[in-house]
Design a protein around this motif. Structure first.
Motif, PDB file in Angstrom:
ATOM      1  N   ALA A  98      -0.944   4.935 -11.482  1.00 14.28           N
ATOM      2  CA  ALA A  98       0.149   4.916 -10.506  1.00 14.28           C
ATOM      3  C   ALA A  98       1.394   4.294 -11.135  1.00 14.28           C
ATOM      4  CB  ALA A  98      -0.288   4.143  -9.266  1.00 14.28           C
ATOM      5  N   PRO A  99       2.199   5.106 -11.866  1.00 15.35           N
ATOM      6  CA  PRO A  99       3.313   4.541 -12.616  1.00 15.35           C
ATOM      7  C   PRO A  99       4.376   3.902 -11.727  1.00 15.35           C
ATOM      8  CG  PRO A  99       3.445   6.934 -12.603  1.00 15.35           C
ATOM      9  CD  PRO A  99       2.131   6.561 -12.000  1.00 15.35           C
ATOM     10  N   PHE A 100       4.504   4.365 -10.484  1.00 16.97           N
ATOM     11  CA  PHE A 100       5.560   3.834  -9.621  1.00 16.97           C
ATOM     12  C   PHE A 100       5.114   2.606  -8.838  1.00 16.97           C
ATOM     13  CE2 PHE A 100       6.894   8.438  -9.666  1.00 16.97           C
ATOM     14  CZ  PHE A 100       7.981   8.218 -10.508  1.00 16.97           C
ATOM     15  N   SER A 101       3.808   2.251  -8.928  1.00 21.32           N
ATOM     16  CA  SER A 101       3.300   1.206  -8.042  1.00 21.32           C
ATOM     17  C   SER A 101       3.694  -0.197  -8.499  1.00 21.32           C
ATOM     18  CB  SER A 101       1.787   1.304  -7.925  1.00 21.32           C
ATOM     19  OG  SER A 101       1.188   0.911  -9.134  1.00 21.32           O
ATOM     20  N   MET A 102       4.078  -0.318  -9.794  1.00 17.37           N
ATOM     21  CA  MET A 102       4.396  -1.657 -10.275  1.00 17.37           C
ATOM     22  C   MET A 102       5.888  -1.908 -10.172  1.00 17.37           C
ATOM     23  SD  MET A 102       1.793  -1.765 -13.477  1.00 17.37           S
ATOM     24  CE  MET A 102       1.860  -0.023 -13.710  1.00 17.37           C
ATOM     25  N   GLY A 103       6.356  -2.250  -9.011  1.00 18.87           N
ATOM     26  CA  GLY A 103       7.767  -2.541  -8.833  1.00 18.87           C
ATOM     27  C   GLY A 103       7.914  -3.504  -7.678  1.00 18.87           C
ATOM     28  N   ASP A 104       9.149  -3.913  -7.453  1.00 24.44           N
ATOM     29  CA  ASP A 104       9.388  -4.795  -6.326  1.00 24.44           C
ATOM     30  C   ASP A 104      10.633  -4.300  -5.606  1.00 24.44           C
ATOM     31  OD1 ASP A 104       8.960  -6.960  -4.635  1.00 24.44           O
ATOM     32  OD2 ASP A 104      10.461  -8.137  -5.715  1.00 24.44           O
ATOM     33  N   SER A 105      10.484  -3.921  -4.369  1.00 26.06           N
ATOM     34  CA  SER A 105      11.608  -3.443  -3.570  1.00 26.06           C
ATOM     35  C   SER A 105      11.178  -3.583  -2.120  1.00 26.06           C
ATOM     36  CB  SER A 105      11.910  -1.980  -3.892  1.00 26.06           C
ATOM     37  OG  SER A 105      10.967  -1.155  -3.256  1.00 26.06           O
ATOM     38  N   PRO A 106      12.133  -3.421  -1.187  1.00 24.48           N
ATOM     39  CA  PRO A 106      11.732  -3.485   0.232  1.00 24.48           C
ATOM     40  C   PRO A 106      10.614  -2.492   0.545  1.00 24.48           C
ATOM     41  CG  PRO A 106      14.117  -3.504   0.036  1.00 24.48           C
ATOM     42  CD  PRO A 106      13.582  -3.285  -1.345  1.00 24.48           C
ATOM     43  N   VAL A 107      10.611  -1.342  -0.134  1.00 24.29           N
ATOM     44  CA  VAL A 107       9.551  -0.361   0.133  1.00 24.29           C
ATOM     45  C   VAL A 107       8.214  -0.864  -0.394  1.00 24.29           C
ATOM     46  CG1 VAL A 107       8.744   1.981  -0.320  1.00 24.29           C
ATOM     47  CG2 VAL A 107      11.161   1.574   0.121  1.00 24.29           C
ATOM     48  N   HIS A 108       8.215  -1.447  -1.612  1.00 23.61           N
ATOM     49  CA  HIS A 108       6.971  -1.969  -2.179  1.00 23.61           C
ATOM     50  C   HIS A 108       6.384  -3.081  -1.309  1.00 23.61           C
ATOM     51  CE1 HIS A 108       8.489  -0.018  -5.859  1.00 23.61           C
ATOM     52  NE2 HIS A 108       7.225   0.047  -6.214  1.00 23.61           N
ATOM     53  N   ARG A 109       7.224  -3.766  -0.552  1.00 26.14           N
ATOM     54  CA  ARG A 109       6.729  -4.888   0.247  1.00 26.14           C
ATOM     55  C   ARG A 109       6.191  -4.464   1.608  1.00 26.14           C
ATOM     56  NH1 ARG A 109      10.913  -7.674  -2.567  1.00 26.14           N
ATOM     57  NH2 ARG A 109      12.473  -7.157  -0.998  1.00 26.14           N
ATOM     58  N   LEU A 110       6.362  -3.181   1.961  1.00 30.58           N
ATOM     59  CA  LEU A 110       5.839  -2.721   3.257  1.00 30.58           C
ATOM     60  C   LEU A 110       4.315  -2.759   3.259  1.00 30.58           C
ATOM     61  CD1 LEU A 110       8.042   0.427   3.985  1.00 30.58           C
ATOM     62  CD2 LEU A 110       8.113  -1.747   5.202  1.00 30.58           C
ATOM     63  N   ASP A 111       3.753  -2.965   4.459  1.00 28.31           N
ATOM     64  CA  ASP A 111       2.303  -2.932   4.608  1.00 28.31           C
ATOM     65  C   ASP A 111       1.792  -1.532   4.240  1.00 28.31           C
ATOM     66  OD1 ASP A 111      -0.259  -2.407   6.007  1.00 28.31           O
ATOM     67  OD2 ASP A 111       0.022  -4.457   6.712  1.00 28.31           O
ATOM     68  N   PRO A 112       0.750  -1.441   3.404  1.00 27.24           N
ATOM     69  CA  PRO A 112       0.273  -0.108   2.999  1.00 27.24           C
ATOM     70  C   PRO A 112      -0.136   0.783   4.175  1.00 27.24           C
ATOM     71  CG  PRO A 112      -1.092  -1.866   2.040  1.00 27.24           C
ATOM     72  CD  PRO A 112       0.072  -2.524   2.692  1.00 27.24           C
ATOM     73  N   ARG A 113      -0.651   0.175   5.246  1.00 28.11           N
ATOM     74  CA  ARG A 113      -1.049   0.998   6.397  1.00 28.11           C
ATOM     75  C   ARG A 113       0.168   1.681   7.005  1.00 28.11           C
ATOM     76  NH1 ARG A 113      -3.760  -3.559   9.823  1.00 28.11           N
ATOM     77  NH2 ARG A 113      -1.980  -4.594   8.886  1.00 28.11           N
ATOM     78  N   VAL A 114       1.283   0.899   7.109  1.00 30.10           N
ATOM     79  CA  VAL A 114       2.519   1.458   7.668  1.00 30.10           C
ATOM     80  C   VAL A 114       2.973   2.631   6.806  1.00 30.10           C
ATOM     81  CG1 VAL A 114       4.958   0.956   8.097  1.00 30.10           C
ATOM     82  CG2 VAL A 114       3.201  -0.730   8.689  1.00 30.10           C
ATOM     83  N   ARG A 115       2.855   2.474   5.483  1.00 33.20           N
ATOM     84  CA  ARG A 115       3.316   3.532   4.595  1.00 33.20           C
ATOM     85  C   ARG A 115       2.471   4.788   4.734  1.00 33.20           C
ATOM     86  NH1 ARG A 115       4.152   0.809  -1.133  1.00 33.20           N
ATOM     87  NH2 ARG A 115       3.319  -1.168  -0.426  1.00 33.20           N
TER      88      ARG A 115
END
Lengths: 217, 247
Positions: free
Chosen positions: B4-21
């Motif tokens: 998962a190349p995009f999973s290692m980052g930090d942004s408001p989207v990365h901080r969302l609960d995975p269930r919500v996503r």
């Protein structure tokens, strides 16, 4: 004197009836002992360990672990709670995505509450010198780290006896030294399968050999 | 291999609960798939791109991902424009491209890009193990969840096993030709990979038995919804409902 922890009497086993692997093994593990086990490739070292925890059943003979004879799956379940088995390839053992979940797998299976499990995980990682590894991804660890995490997963179940299948095979010197130091710091009875005589001299009290389907001095 | 190349980052989207996503991206994909007009499709692609910007993903791999998608869509567009009935827009020999066909192709392209943008921003930014736990919490059947988690865990192991086998045959001077030997060798390679995967699954199962596995998987992770999740949930619901109503 205490009863021996593990007794095998006249144990035979064959994957293929034509070529039996074990032909009448007699073996005892007494309290306070750490037995190193060597033998040629295919001589039955891993088979021997699997018979003790009931992953394989002997075609003949008796397997007694922790004071009772064990014959069927149900009788082996408590054995697996108290005898920790470290697999040869840590990739076989580490199946959870994160280190914490993997180390917690055994204790959670034992039905311990999550708060206690968290403590056991922290303790077990500290014993193997991997503090702070809880949230690392298991498949991104180095070979030596994987082996140590697998060992932590076994130790977190608080076993009384450890069965270690080639714990240092394929590791570099630094990683071997870490495993050796970790094992020497433990007080468990052990059966350690290895080809590395130096490693066995450092960790085991006695070394035995599997030869011609039997365990010999 | 990085899964998962995009999973290692930090942004408001990365901080969302995975269930919500998971819920947000599923609802969005369904809503966009149902649209039939360019208006809502444009709104959808705007929303998808906005999320990509907020997620601050690396532009290189992102462009590559969209380039691949659009090459495929271009082929589809050509076929569709030529096959759909309607007023002729342009003729190339015996093939006529129609206006209806071109409109449909454009709509499909908008919708496909919008969905991929949203899925990339929301799901590709989730670590695979988090995604597995989110599915578990959302009561997706456990068998599917664990199939997913085991796949993630062992994909890399199998990939390395494949690499070793391929290196071993290459070391004995194998190269791909157009003959029976090549086909047989590739067949052995795939077969051996399957056999080894099967053996490994048995060893993994044995190792699990040794640690007291009895058929049930204990889960430890706990997730809590936060303020960011609420804000995103609200805004995203408005967009999804707007797309659904407008169609």
């Amino acid at each position: 004197m205490d009863a021996p922890l593990i007794v095998l009497e006249d144990v035979c086993f064959a994957y293929d009836a034509e070529r039996p692997v074990l032909r009448g093994v007699d073996f005892r593990l007494e309290r306070g002992r750490r037995i190193g086990l060597t033998g040629a490739n295919g001589s039955g070292k891993s088979t021997f360990l699997k018979l003790i925890v009931g992953l394989l059943r002997p075609t003949r003979g008796r397997v007694c672990v922790l004071g009772e004879e064990r014959r069927v799956e149900r009788e082996f379940l408590p054995v697996r709670q108290r005898v920790g088995f470290l697999f040869q390839d840590p990739d076989d053992q580490l199946f959870c995505p994160t280190v914490e979940e993997d180390v917690a797998f055994g204790p959670l299976n034992q039905g311990r509450p999550p708060a206690e499990v968290r403590e056991l995980v922290t303790d077990a990682l500290a014993v193997v010198g991997l503090e702070g590894f809880e949230h690392r991804i298991t498949y991104r660890l180095s070979g030596g780290e994987k082996r140590l995490v697998a060992l932590a997963g076994v130790l977190a179940m608080r076993p009384e006896i450890l069965l270690l299948d080639e714990p240092v095979a394929g590791l570099d010197e630094a990683a071997q030294a870490r495993i050796t130091a970790t094992l020497c710091g433990l007080r468990h009875e052990m059966i350690i399968v290895s080809h590395d005589q130096q490693f066995l001299d450092a960790t085991a009290t006695t070394t035995l050999h599997i030869r011609d389907g039997r365990v010999q001095a | 291999m990085i899964i998962a190349p995009f999973s290692m980052g930090d942004s408001p989207v990365h901080r969302l609960d995975p269930r919500v996503r998971v819920v947000a991206s599923t609802a969005f994909a369904v809503a966009v798939a149902l649209t039939r007009a360019p208006g809502p499709a444009t709104l959808a692609i705007a929303a998808g791109c906005a999320l990509l910007v907020i997620a601050r993903l690396a532009p290189g791999p992102l462009l590559l991902r969209f380039a691949r998608l659009n090459v495929f869509l271009a082929l589809l567009a050509v076929l569709l424009a030529a096959a759909a009935p309607g007023d002729a827009l342009w003729a190339l020999g015996p093939v006529t491209f129609t206006e209806t066909g071109a409109r449909m192709a454009l709509l499909i392209a908008l919708k496909a890009n919008a969905i991929v943008a949203a899925l990339t921003a929301l799901l590709a930014t989730t670590d695979a193990s988090e995604l597995g736990h989110a599915l578990w919490r959302l009561r997706v059947p456990p068998k599917l969840t664990y199939l997913f988690l085991f796949t993630v865990r062992y994909l890399d192991v199998l990939h390395r096993e494949f690499g070793r086998l391929r290196a071993a045959i290459a070391a004995r001077a194998f190269h791909v030709r157009c003959d029976r030997h090549t086909l047989r060798t590739l067949g052995y390679l795939v077969g051996m990979l399957l056999v080894r995967a099967f053996d490994r699954s048995e060893r993994v199962h044995e190792a699990m038995l040794c640690r007291g596995f009895s058929g049930k998987f204990p889960v430890m992770a706990v997730y809590r919804l936060g303020g960011g999740d609420a804000v995103f949930g609200l805004v995203w619901s408005v967009i999804v409902v707007a797309i659904l109503v407008w169609r």
